[in-house]
Design an enzyme around this catalytic site. Structure first.
Site, PDB file in Angstrom:
ATOM      1  N   LEU A 394       1.147  -1.225   0.159  1.00 56.13           N
ATOM      2  CA  LEU A 394       0.234   0.012  -0.256  1.00 56.13           C
ATOM      3  C   LEU A 394       0.503   1.298  -0.209  1.00 56.13           C
ATOM      4  O   LEU A 394       0.621   2.228  -0.669  1.00 56.13           O
ATOM      5  CB  LEU A 394      -0.989   0.133   1.299  1.00 56.13           C
ATOM      6  N   ASP A 395       1.642   1.375   1.565  1.00 53.54           N
ATOM      7  CA  ASP A 395       2.551   2.486   1.390  1.00 53.54           C
ATOM      8  C   ASP A 395       3.902   2.009   2.119  1.00 53.54           C
ATOM      9  O   ASP A 395       4.115   1.739   2.836  1.00 53.54           O
ATOM     10  CB  ASP A 395       1.878   3.374   1.988  1.00 53.54           C
TER      11      ASP A 395
END
Length: 716
Positions: A394-395
């Site tokens: 995601l990040d």
């Protein structure tokens, strides 16, 4: 029996104890045993008032490829020189298969997936003039008591269990659905079947074991197995492992397991998954949709790995602990037997995993940041035409892809990026935020807590800001207001300036990345820093051999106070350390840090705190989370007009399946693995997903998994 079934025929294979038990149960029915060669006639003229059985041995269905007579000894030594005619000669005439066959890697299979499709075309035969409506196919069920996934029965992808014993295999789609509904073959394959009869199994086993208990209790198990004496031959022969090693008689298990983890076929792609945490399940769920992909989960938490393996087809689990002797040797051997490795290990291990992938000419996917040590392997991976695709979560991960997509679109139209602000966070559902930390952990608290000790570097309105590591990060917390309905805050995350070069936006006046939390998190986390419980430094009083202490004593020690200080005086001292803030003191008390609960002696305060908070603030089954990502990208066009592009991704977890964090980290990793296995990525080396040939197809695949962004533009 209903004539719709035709004469009901049972085929037995194998000769072990479990097979004998199955035969005994069968014999309680009105029955008749026939030879395999008479089975076809029985299906046409048999009596529906009884059931028919036949016992099939190797001699009945194994034939040599050169037409010579079957030789059992030669077959065991050279199984590749033989084939099975079971699918053509016996299977078309059976209603139920009771399979207890021992199957070794390389042995001919009884039934393949193709055989199953053909058997669906074989219908029962109406007998004695009765014309009831017949079932669509003769083969009704398979009970595989060998419990050997993808062994002699190729389409047995998973064993079942006592609580959920059946699945229906559909040969047309090559999929299995738990339960008894649907079109296909009913399958049961329970690997701990004797526990279905716990009283009888316990009595039987107990009566056999009882005479040997005293000698077993007296045996010195800490000495080498070969030196053990005064133990009967029965016990010695029954000892599978001693001192953590297989005994000589059972050493074959190690080789057999290594061989059976993957049965080679021209189409099969084998994936090694390192780790079995929350992210592992979505990875396996996605990749095993393809019947030609098999997965080995290598994990220190074998219980979690087994649970995943039991849920999804083509999946095996094995115990793997990196800290153990010969672990690196075992890891390289595992990597060598797979086409691709997906590593969910902590990022510090990835360079070593990557080096083994280089040595074995295998691809690699991770969800972690690219470390300097990983970067050093880039040219070696290029030279070997290998793909080491990192930051596929995601990040980092989805954030890269959405940002790069926007940047490329703007540049293609002649625009310029003037600012880039990106904040992201995983949060518990709002109704779960009513706790002292305003947070719940979807995996180990350690990483999230240690992150507040990080430094940060970013540029805001042309000015470089640098925050030194050690605890000052939280002082830079600011309100986050792009979702007015939520009470959010955020603080800078790591070195944002590296993205100015990575994204080629060095001229942007603002480059800032940060972490989102519910408002109040930073204040409480700062209070934990003030009393010293967020520290990764070794602490002598937390070593395994140190005396037991409770949390109130530990905090007193960290503040330089006596162990036996009264709780009221300790509260007063803590209040001073948090600048007289009563709310912070209350949070510390509510988290249990001034309680009499024993402290887990794990060497550091951060590890002890992680264990404490994992008991009260871990996301539990039935609770949900959500993730938020927001890019604010400033754009200037050649005509001087300016705009801000707002790119938002919000994903909500399901209390009944995957958490949002697990889904949005695991699915990108799985998609990356899929693309590599299918040859869809042409670049080589140590990569991150910022080029259009990588991110465009991946964003399309993520959208199919309900991971999609929303876009809005504000014109200035």
């Amino acid at each position: 029996m209903p004539t719709a079934l035709g004469p009901l025929t049972f085929v037995f294979t194998g000769s072990g104890n479990v097979f004998q038990g199955a035969k005994e149960i069968f014999q309680q029915l009105p029955h008749e045993f026939v030879s395999p060669k008479d089975l076809k006639e029985v299906t046409q003229t048999g009596d529906t008032r009884k059931v028919y059985g036949t016992i099939v041995t190797a001699e009945d269905h194994i034939e040599s490829l050169d037409g010579s007579k079957f030789d059992k000894t030669h077959f065991k030594e050279h199984p590749e020189q033989y084939r099975s005619n079971f699918a053509e000669e016996i299977a078309p005439n059976m209603s139920v298969l009771i399979n207890g066959l021992y199957w070794g890697v390389g042995d001919p299979r009884l039934l393949t997936c193709k055989d199953a499709r053909n058997l669906m075309k074989v219908k029962p035969t109406a007998t004695k003039g009765l014309s009831d409506k017949l079932l669509p196919h003769r083969l009704i069920a398979i009970s595989d008591i060998s419990a050997d996934p993808q062994g002699s029965i190729e389409f047995l992808y998973n064993v079942t269990n006592i609580g959920d014993p059946f699945e229906v295999y559909n040969p047309a789609s090559d999929t299995a659905t738990r339960g008894v509904s649907g079109d296909g073959i009913l399958i049961t394959s329970i690997d701990n079947l004797p526990t279905q009869l716990p009283r009888e199994a316990t009595d039987f086993f107990g009566n056999l074991l009882l005479p040997h208990l005293i000698e077993m209790a007296k045996a010195e198990a800490s000495i080498p197995f070969k030196d053990i004496s005064n133990v009967s031959e029965e016990v010695m022969n029954a000892t599978i492992a001693s001192n953590g090693e297989l005994t000589p008689k059972y050493e074959y298990i190690r080789h057999l397991r290594n061989e059976r983890l993957h049965v080679s076929s021209p189409k099969k792609k084998h994936v090694l998954l390192l780790g079995s945490g929350f992210v592992a399940r979505p990875v396996v769920e996605y990749l095993t949709r393809d019947p030609d992909v098999s997965i080995t989960i290598a994990s220190a938490n074998i219980a979690d790995a087994n649970e995943i393996a039991e849920t999804y087809r083509n999946t095996a689990a094995m115990l793997f602990r990196l800290g153990e002797e010969k672990a690196l040797e075992q890891l390289q051997a595992l990597i060598s037997r797979h086409h691709l490795t997906v590593s969910l290990l902590p990022y510090t291990y990835h360079p070593q995993v990557a080096k083994f992938c280089l040595a074995c000419d295998k691809h690699l996917v991770t969800a972690s940041y690219v470390s300097p040590a990983m970067k050093e392997l880039h040219q070696s991976a290029v030279d070997k035409k290998l793909i080491f695709l990192n930051e596929m979560g995601l990040d980092p991960g989805i954030d890269h892809m959405l940002a790069a997509k926007c940047f490329d679109e703007v540049r293609a139209k002649g625009g310029k990026i003037t600012s880039y602000v990106s904040y992201c966070g995983g949060l518990p559902a709002p109704e779960l935020s009513d706790n002292p930390l305003r947070y719940k952990f979807s995996w180990s608290p350690r990483g999230a807590l240690l992150a507040v000790l990080n430094g940060a570097r970013y540029r805001r309105n042309g000015e470089i800001n640098e925050i030194l590591p050690g605890g000052s990060l939280l002082a830079y917390t600011k309100d986050i207001d792009f979702y007015p309905g939520l009470n959010l805050e955020g603080y800078p995350n790591r070195d944002s300036m590296m993205y100015a070069d990575l994204y080629d936006i060095a001229s942007a006046h603002t480059v800032e990345r940060g972490t989102i939390r519910y408002k109040g998190f930073a204040e409480v986390a700062n209070a934990l820093l003030k009393i010293g419980v967020i520290s990764g430094e070794p602490n002598p009083i937390l070593m395994r051999n140190a005396p037991d202490i409770n949390w109130h004593q530990l905090v007193a020690n960290l503040l330089g106070l006596e162990f036996n200080i009264s709780i009221d005086n300790l509260k007063s001292e803590v209040l001073k350390r948090v600048s007289g803030n009563e709310q912070k003191l209350k949070a510390i008390i509510d988290l249990g840090l001034l309680s009499d609960e024993p402290v887990a002696k794990e060497g550091t305060t951060i590890d002890a705190l992680s264990i404490l908070l994992s008991k009260s603030l871990t996301l539990k089954k039935g609770e949900s989370d959500f993730v938020i990502m927001r890019h604010e990208i400033g754009v200037e066009w050649p005509n001087g007009k300016q705009e801000t592009r707002h790119i938002t991704l919000a994903s909500y977890g399901s209390p009944d399946s995957h958490s949002a964090m697990a889904w949005t980290v695991g699915i990108p990793s799985a998609v990356a693995a899929r693309q590599i296995l299918r040859g869809e990525i042409s670049r080589n080396g140590v990569l991150v997903p910022i080029s259009s040939d990588i991110y465009e197809p991946m964003l399309g695949l993520l959208e199919k998994e309900n991971i999609r962004e929303s876009n809005r533009v504000t014109y200035h």
